[in-house]
Design an enzyme around this catalytic site. Structure first.
Site, mmCIF file in Angstrom:
data_model
loop_
_atom_site.group_PDB
_atom_site.id
_atom_site.type_symbol
_atom_site.label_atom_id
_atom_site.label_comp_id
_atom_site.label_asym_id
_atom_site.label_seq_id
_atom_site.Cartn_x
_atom_site.Cartn_y
_atom_site.Cartn_z
ATOM 1 N N HIS A 13 30.488 -17.273 30.606
ATOM 2 C CA HIS A 13 31.812 -16.884 30.104
ATOM 3 C C HIS A 13 31.918 -15.368 29.935
ATOM 4 O O HIS A 13 31.151 -14.766 29.176
ATOM 5 C CB HIS A 13 32.028 -17.586 28.760
ATOM 6 C CG HIS A 13 33.351 -17.331 28.129
ATOM 7 N ND1 HIS A 13 33.488 -16.844 26.849
ATOM 8 C CD2 HIS A 13 34.609 -17.507 28.594
ATOM 9 C CE1 HIS A 13 34.771 -16.752 26.552
ATOM 10 N NE2 HIS A 13 35.473 -17.146 27.592
ATOM 11 N N HIS A 55 39.557 -8.909 29.088
ATOM 12 C CA HIS A 55 40.062 -10.067 28.353
ATOM 13 C C HIS A 55 41.276 -9.779 27.469
ATOM 14 O O HIS A 55 42.307 -10.433 27.579
ATOM 15 C CB HIS A 55 38.958 -10.700 27.500
ATOM 16 C CG HIS A 55 39.447 -11.884 26.730
ATOM 17 N ND1 HIS A 55 39.934 -11.813 25.438
ATOM 18 C CD2 HIS A 55 39.607 -13.181 27.098
ATOM 19 C CE1 HIS A 55 40.341 -12.992 25.042
ATOM 20 N NE2 HIS A 55 40.161 -13.848 26.019
HETATM 21 O O1 G3P Z 1 38.299 -20.016 30.743
HETATM 22 C C1 G3P Z 1 37.769 -20.355 29.505
HETATM 23 C C2 G3P Z 1 38.088 -19.284 28.483
HETATM 24 O O2 G3P Z 1 37.769 -18.041 29.040
HETATM 25 C C3 G3P Z 1 39.517 -19.304 28.043
HETATM 26 O O3 G3P Z 1 39.725 -18.529 26.929
HETATM 27 O O4 G3P Z 1 40.363 -16.482 25.735
HETATM 28 O O5 G3P Z 1 38.007 -16.763 26.495
HETATM 29 O O6 G3P Z 1 39.812 -16.324 28.145
HETATM 30 P P1 G3P Z 1 39.458 -16.961 26.844
HETATM 31 MG MG MG Z 2 38.778 -16.355 29.951
#
Ligand code: G3P
Ligand code: MG
Length: 252
Positions: A13, A55
């Protein structure tokens, strides 16, 4: 490549976020070195229409800058340090463009590209990302995900062979996306629910419909173990080595 991904698929992630500054080349290369078959990253457009990997809506949390990313040109974003906030050891790590990520790791790891044009849901982001995927000939090595159905619908028009993951917000607010309505919005391949909603019932219903289930964001050993036992197809985790350890413990 989507068909051949090991399952459950461990998506690093924002790269290996617990071990390197999120959404940087350092984090993506580390994820690769740790054995992740897939990474997740977030893309946005700069003021001058370039695709960067980032992000938050604003620069404050992860860089030395302030204010909204969408108000800055690529040149001014490139002057920022996206590594120091994580650790002085990563001082000088820049915000990467999507092209730089494709160049560095695009042929070595599957990439979940989250289209994060949430502030401007019908902008040119899907078109520009699709153009770049074609330029790098990476149609087989990527998937799109988003909470924004318009972005997914547009991506499907542009690149119908690239798989889609529909992200659903946690709890009641994400219920429409997880249910009947979400399936009307777009013909997705995978449902991406929050950890709190990833029940055995949701997983088995999705499987009956031929959808994979990729759960975000799973960082605890007990949650990983439970989800793997329930047959989840993938998880987004900030800690890929922990996920591999859980899989080993299960004999997978
Ligand atoms: O794609 C999973 C996750 O990345 C979604 O939430 O806010 O971490 O982009 P976020
Ligand atoms: Mg994400």
């Amino acid at each position: 490549m989507y068909q051949q991904l090991p399952r459950p698929t461990i998506f690093a992630h924002r790269g290996s976020k617990n071990h390197a500054p999120e959404n940087t080349l350092a984090a993506f290369k580390l994820a690769l070195a740790q054995g992740a078959p897939a990474i997740e990253l977030d893309v946005k457009l700069t003021a001058d229409g370039e695709i960067v990997v980032f992000h938050d809506r604003t620069l404050d949390r992860t860089t030395g800058g302030t204010g909204r990313l969408q108000d800055q040109t690529l040149a001014s974003l490139k002057a920022l340090d996206a590594g120091f906030h994580f650790s002085p050891a990563f001082k000088g790590e820049p915000i990467p463009t999507l092209a730089e990520v494709f160049e560095a790791v695009g042929r070595q790891v599957f990439i979940n590209i989250e289209l994060t044009n949430y502030a401007s849901p019908k902008d040119q982001l899907p078109d520009k990302v699709a153009e770049l995927i074609i330029k790098f000939d990476l149609q087989d090595g990527v998937m799109f995900s988003s909470f924004n159905r318009y972005a997914l619908q547009r991506a499907k028009q542009l690149l119908p062979a690239v798989p889609l993951g529909l992200l659903a917000l946690p709890g009641i607010i994400g219920a429409p996306a997880r249910g009947w309505l979400g399936r009307q919005w777009v013909a997705y391949q995978a449902l991406h629910p929050a950890l709190v909603d990833a029940t055995p019932g949701l997983i088995s219903k999705a499987h009956q419909r031929g959808h994979r289930v990729h759960v975000y964001t799973v960082n605890k050993r007990e949650d990983m173990l439970r989800l793997f036992q329930h047959g989840v197809d993938g998880i987004f985790t900030d800690d890929p080595p922990l996920a591999f350890d859980v899989l080993r413990q299960m004999g997978k």
